[in-house]
Design an enzyme around this catalytic site. Sequence first.
Site, PDB file in Angstrom:
ATOM      1  N   GLY A  40      32.253  36.172  44.083  1.00  0.00           N
ATOM      2  CA  GLY A  40      33.577  36.156  44.703  1.00  0.00           C
ATOM      3  C   GLY A  40      34.290  34.840  44.418  1.00  0.00           C
ATOM      4  N   TRP A 108      30.327  33.213  41.116  1.00  0.00           N
ATOM      5  CA  TRP A 108      30.383  32.262  42.220  1.00  0.00           C
ATOM      6  C   TRP A 108      28.992  32.028  42.804  1.00  0.00           C
ATOM      7  CZ3 TRP A 108      31.922  28.418  44.968  1.00  0.00           C
ATOM      8  CH2 TRP A 108      31.526  28.293  46.302  1.00  0.00           C
ATOM      9  N   ASP A 267      31.740  37.294  27.885  1.00  0.00           N
ATOM     10  CA  ASP A 267      32.211  37.040  29.250  1.00  0.00           C
ATOM     11  C   ASP A 267      33.564  36.335  29.163  1.00  0.00           C
ATOM     12  OD1 ASP A 267      32.681  36.149  31.851  1.00  0.00           O
ATOM     13  OD2 ASP A 267      30.559  35.734  32.240  1.00  0.00           O
ATOM     14  N   HIS A 295      31.346  39.905  31.856  1.00  0.00           N
ATOM     15  CA  HIS A 295      31.023  39.068  33.008  1.00  0.00           C
ATOM     16  C   HIS A 295      30.176  39.779  34.066  1.00  0.00           C
ATOM     17  CE1 HIS A 295      31.461  35.893  35.966  1.00  0.00           C
ATOM     18  NE2 HIS A 295      31.974  36.746  36.842  1.00  0.00           N
TER      19      HIS A 295
END
Length: 316
Positions: A40, A108, A267, A295
Amino acid sequence: MYPPIEPYLSGRLQVSEIHDLYYEISGNKDGAPVVFLHGGPGSGCRESDRSYFNPEKYKIILFDQRGSGRSNPIGSLQGNTTWDLVADIEKLRVELDVEKWHVFGGSWGSTLALVYAQTHPERVRSLVVRGIITFRQSERRWIHQEGGTSNLFPEAWDEFVSVVPVEERGDMVKAYHKRIHSEDEGERKDAARAWAKYEMATTKLRPDPEAIELALNNDFASSSLKVKIESHFFVNAGFIKEGQIFAKENLEKIRHIPMIIVNGRYDAVCPPSTAYELKKKLPHAELHIVPDAGHSGREEGTAEVLTQAAEKVVDL
């Protein structure tokens, strides 16, 4: 990945006056403990996150970070920084009476895993990190300013910038943050939808436009809350000093920890250059560049490598 399983225990942990976190445990009660750190920021965990780990060997611990998923209060930004989350991970470890655990995180979650390990190296058995981002300015600009992801997904970029007047496009994160927190409901919704759509459009090697629209329409409330938290962290540079994770003194703290680094070759969000730099600075780490992946940690090639990585470190 392993077949779906259900948790044998779930609970809530009060970590501040206002925040309580949802957590769950699945797999083997006596297995090697692993904590999964979701992305996130603000995504929350999914049932499929349990399936990276062999349920006969691992005690699988998932939790939703502050403001995310099933944690309360949902969407809250108060007391919601990287350092609050690092402290929460440690509180959860103590609550569950775990001496040391494997730490597994992507995107993240890789940032959070690295910062946690550098803060509490004595509590980490191994690190498996995927889609590396350390929140340096160059990495943040790659995603949200022209010249990075925009070069690979120009049509998605055009939609993303269309929400922001030309004179504000020099700092897209700041411009979006202002709109996501606007008092005008229409402006908030437009900005949240555009941010979420851009993210969904750029995370996979082969994006599915129909699936993206379906996800936005069916789960817009969840997407907009994630965007709110995500923009909060990005506008604050992840609450991390520039270059902090790569600082020599911080790398020294984790040089002894077994580490596997995984990144998609294509990615477009967190390009493999950062993963490669991390490997160069920590030569003991294994680096796997997945040749047919973007990704997302759920693309077939990446999911397979991550599952193999978890199997490799389980007995450490």
